[in-house]
Design a protein around this motif. Structure first.
Motif, PDB file in Angstrom:
ATOM      1  N   THR A  95       0.854   5.828  -7.640  1.00 20.03           N
ATOM      2  CA  THR A  95      -0.333   6.534  -8.126  1.00 20.03           C
ATOM      3  C   THR A  95      -0.220   8.045  -7.917  1.00 20.03           C
ATOM      4  O   THR A  95      -0.729   8.828  -8.722  1.00 20.03           O
ATOM      5  CB  THR A  95      -1.603   6.001  -7.442  1.00 20.03           C
ATOM      6  OG1 THR A  95      -1.478   6.130  -6.009  1.00 20.03           O
ATOM      7  CG2 THR A  95      -1.827   4.527  -7.790  1.00 20.03           C
ATOM      8  N   GLU A  96       0.477   8.453  -6.866  1.00 24.87           N
ATOM      9  CA  GLU A  96       0.653   9.885  -6.617  1.00 24.87           C
ATOM     10  C   GLU A  96       1.546  10.518  -7.678  1.00 24.87           C
ATOM     11  O   GLU A  96       1.282  11.645  -8.133  1.00 24.87           O
ATOM     12  CB  GLU A  96       1.240  10.111  -5.217  1.00 24.87           C
ATOM     13  CG  GLU A  96       1.301  11.566  -4.787  1.00 24.87           C
ATOM     14  CD  GLU A  96      -0.017  12.144  -4.290  1.00 24.87           C
ATOM     15  OE1 GLU A  96       0.014  13.219  -3.679  1.00 24.87           O
ATOM     16  OE2 GLU A  96      -1.080  11.529  -4.528  1.00 24.87           O
ATOM     17  N   HIS A 136       0.693   4.004  -3.083  1.00 30.79           N
ATOM     18  CA  HIS A 136       0.482   5.446  -2.954  1.00 30.79           C
ATOM     19  C   HIS A 136       1.494   6.216  -3.782  1.00 30.79           C
ATOM     20  O   HIS A 136       1.133   7.141  -4.519  1.00 30.79           O
ATOM     21  CB  HIS A 136       0.584   5.901  -1.497  1.00 30.79           C
ATOM     22  CG  HIS A 136       0.739   7.388  -1.389  1.00 30.79           C
ATOM     23  ND1 HIS A 136      -0.295   8.264  -1.623  1.00 30.79           N
ATOM     24  CD2 HIS A 136       1.843   8.167  -1.156  1.00 30.79           C
ATOM     25  CE1 HIS A 136       0.143   9.502  -1.519  1.00 30.79           C
ATOM     26  NE2 HIS A 136       1.440   9.479  -1.237  1.00 30.79           N
ATOM     27  N   ASP A 173      -3.872   4.402   1.907  1.00 32.76           N
ATOM     28  CA  ASP A 173      -2.692   3.620   1.526  1.00 32.76           C
ATOM     29  C   ASP A 173      -1.447   4.021   2.314  1.00 32.76           C
ATOM     30  O   ASP A 173      -0.706   3.164   2.787  1.00 32.76           O
ATOM     31  CB  ASP A 173      -2.405   3.772   0.030  1.00 32.76           C
ATOM     32  CG  ASP A 173      -3.249   2.827  -0.806  1.00 32.76           C
ATOM     33  OD1 ASP A 173      -3.988   2.013  -0.231  1.00 32.76           O
ATOM     34  OD2 ASP A 173      -3.169   2.909  -2.059  1.00 32.76           O
ATOM     35  N   SER A 214      -5.710   8.510  -1.016  1.00 33.95           N
ATOM     36  CA  SER A 214      -4.521   7.655  -1.037  1.00 33.95           C
ATOM     37  C   SER A 214      -3.646   7.885   0.189  1.00 33.95           C
ATOM     38  O   SER A 214      -3.108   6.935   0.774  1.00 33.95           O
ATOM     39  CB  SER A 214      -3.720   7.930  -2.320  1.00 33.95           C
ATOM     40  OG  SER A 214      -2.600   7.083  -2.415  1.00 33.95           O
ATOM     41  N   ARG A 229       0.821  -1.208   0.000  1.00 33.85           N
ATOM     42  CA  ARG A 229       0.000   0.000   0.000  1.00 33.85           C
ATOM     43  C   ARG A 229       0.857   1.260   0.000  1.00 33.85           C
ATOM     44  O   ARG A 229       0.510   2.260  -0.631  1.00 33.85           O
ATOM     45  CB  ARG A 229      -0.945  -0.008   1.203  1.00 33.85           C
ATOM     46  CG  ARG A 229      -2.101  -0.986   1.038  1.00 33.85           C
ATOM     47  CD  ARG A 229      -3.151  -0.834   2.131  1.00 33.85           C
ATOM     48  NE  ARG A 229      -2.688  -1.321   3.431  1.00 33.85           N
ATOM     49  CZ  ARG A 229      -2.381  -0.545   4.454  1.00 33.85           C
ATOM     50  NH1 ARG A 229      -2.488   0.778   4.351  1.00 33.85           N
ATOM     51  NH2 ARG A 229      -1.977  -1.065   5.602  1.00 33.85           N
ATOM     52  N   SER A 264      -5.851  12.061  -4.238  1.00 32.44           N
ATOM     53  CA  SER A 264      -4.599  12.132  -3.490  1.00 32.44           C
ATOM     54  C   SER A 264      -4.868  12.050  -1.988  1.00 32.44           C
ATOM     55  O   SER A 264      -4.182  11.329  -1.248  1.00 32.44           O
ATOM     56  CB  SER A 264      -3.862  13.434  -3.826  1.00 32.44           C
ATOM     57  OG  SER A 264      -2.710  13.582  -3.032  1.00 32.44           O
TER      58      SER A 264
END
Length: 386
Positions: A275-276, A272, A309, A305, A268, A302
């Motif tokens: 994807t960030e 993050h 995450d 997340s 996780r 954001s």
């Protein structure tokens, strides 16, 4: 001179009995998007804010540095010939650490004169607005000019980061110092933390009738302790397990492999960051194509997340963001290292007070700490003021 620069000048004269050679300042920052991606060599999109730290500095004829501030009693004294991280502590480490980091980088300070320094600031401490980088960068631009050093803005940002990492002991990336050095009015700073390439990104907030609300949770955090270091270590462990130097090398297509190779928590954390990074790139593209009113979903994603995450938010932050969006914000998210500090909301300027009141009401109804809410504007980076 502005009133604040005049006040800092007067405070220096009262402390040291003479006028300073000059006054320099650097801003705090808000990160629009891109959290905990910097030390993973990823992408960030911060902007400098119109809250600053000022350094009034006078040259001496010896090698002594004397430090005072308007926010703490007493005086710290050090010698340029005996600087070391072990001998620094408290807020003065952010200033002395810059001088030490310059020498550590191979810059010859053998002929540098001592300095008398008076610090003032209106960047809230512990609010996630990078009061530390503002202090480092104000000191950095002052030292560079007074000691006639050949250092550009990114080099000074790098030195500030080394000061924070090694003199203070906070494992941060380059985001804060780069924003404080490179900020421009009504622009964010897109920074690739791998190549250190940076460029301004127009925000057009005034043109679009938008404002940025900072919602300070008043839950203080410190990067040098606690969960920030744990997240830093978790990202490093995830990169090692995946056979890469940093998580910058991992993309969305690699997440399935990562899920199979990592324990659930580390996965996780990695998800993050991956994807960030993409959200930062998408935000830059969306700002150019559709303007700031179109980035709300990216801000909200954001925030989710970071909450789910990376697990770096606190209840005060989560509720403030939810309440702001419910009251009409374009988007809202935590900003800064987490575990307290501030969140931001992108809001229609005419609804700023209404949204602020809604957030305060929601937190009060929940029995949570009362936030301090104010607007900030994207502003100029480090500079000489006098």
């Amino acid at each position: 001179m502005t009133d604040r620069v005049a006040a800092v000048t007067a405070a220096f004269e009262a402390a040291y009995g003479r006028l300073p050679t000059g006054v320099w300042s650097a801003p705090g920052r808000v990160n629009l998007i891109g959290e905990h991606t910097d030390y993973n060599n990823g992408y960030v999109l911060p902007f400098a804010i119109n809250r600053r730290t000022w350094a009034a500095v006078g040259m001496r004829e010896d090698r002594t540095v004397r430090l005072r501030s308007t926010f703490a009693d007493g005086e710290t004294t050090a010698s340029l010939d005996a600087l070391s991280p072990d001998a620094m502590g408290g807020w003065s480490a952010y200033v002395l650490g810059v001088a030490w980091a310059m020498a550590d980088a191979g810059i010859d300070l053998g002929e540098a004169s001592g300095l008398d320094i008076l610090i003032d600031s209106d960047v809230p401490v512990g609010a996630g607005l990078s009061s530390s980088a503002a202090l480092e960068c104000a000191a950095g631009v002052a030292f560079t000019e007074l000691w006639t050093l050949d250092l550009d803005k990114i080099a000074l940002a790098r030195i500030g980061r080394v000061a924070e990492n090694k003199a203070v002991g906070a494992p941060t990336g380059l985001l804060d110092q780069a924003a404080s050095m490179l900020g421009e009015e009504d622009h964010a700073v897109f920074l690739d933390c791998d190549t250190e390439a940076a460029h301004p990104v127009p925000l057009h907030l005034k043109q679009e009738g938008l404002a940025i609300l900072v919602m300070n949770s008043n839950v203080e955090h410190e990067h040098a302790t606690g969960g920030y270091g744990d997240r830093f270590a978790s990202c490093a462990n995830g990169a090692k397990a995946l056979g890469v130097a940093t998580l910058r090398e991992i993309g969305a297509d690699d997440l399935t492999r990562a899920e199979g190779a990592l324990d659930e928590e580390t996965y996780r954390r990695v998800r993050h960051v991956v994807t960030e990074n993409q959200r930062v790139l998408d935000t830059v593209d969306t700002l150019a194509a559709a303007g700031p009113r179109a980035i709300g979903d990216l801000m909200n994603a954001s925030q989710a997340s970071m909450r789910d995450d990376f697990e770096i938010t606190v209840p005060e932050i989560d509720l403030a963001c939810d309440a702001a969006v419910l009251a009409g914000a374009v988007g809202a998210r935590m900003t800064g290292g987490g575990f307290g500090g501030s969140s931001i909301a992108l809001v229609p300027a005419e609804k700023a007070q209404e949204i602020a009141s809604a957030v305060q009401g929601a937190l009060s109804d929940a029995g949570l700490r009362e936030p301090t809410i104010f607007t900030v504007a994207p502003s100029q980076g480090a500079r000489r003021d006098r």
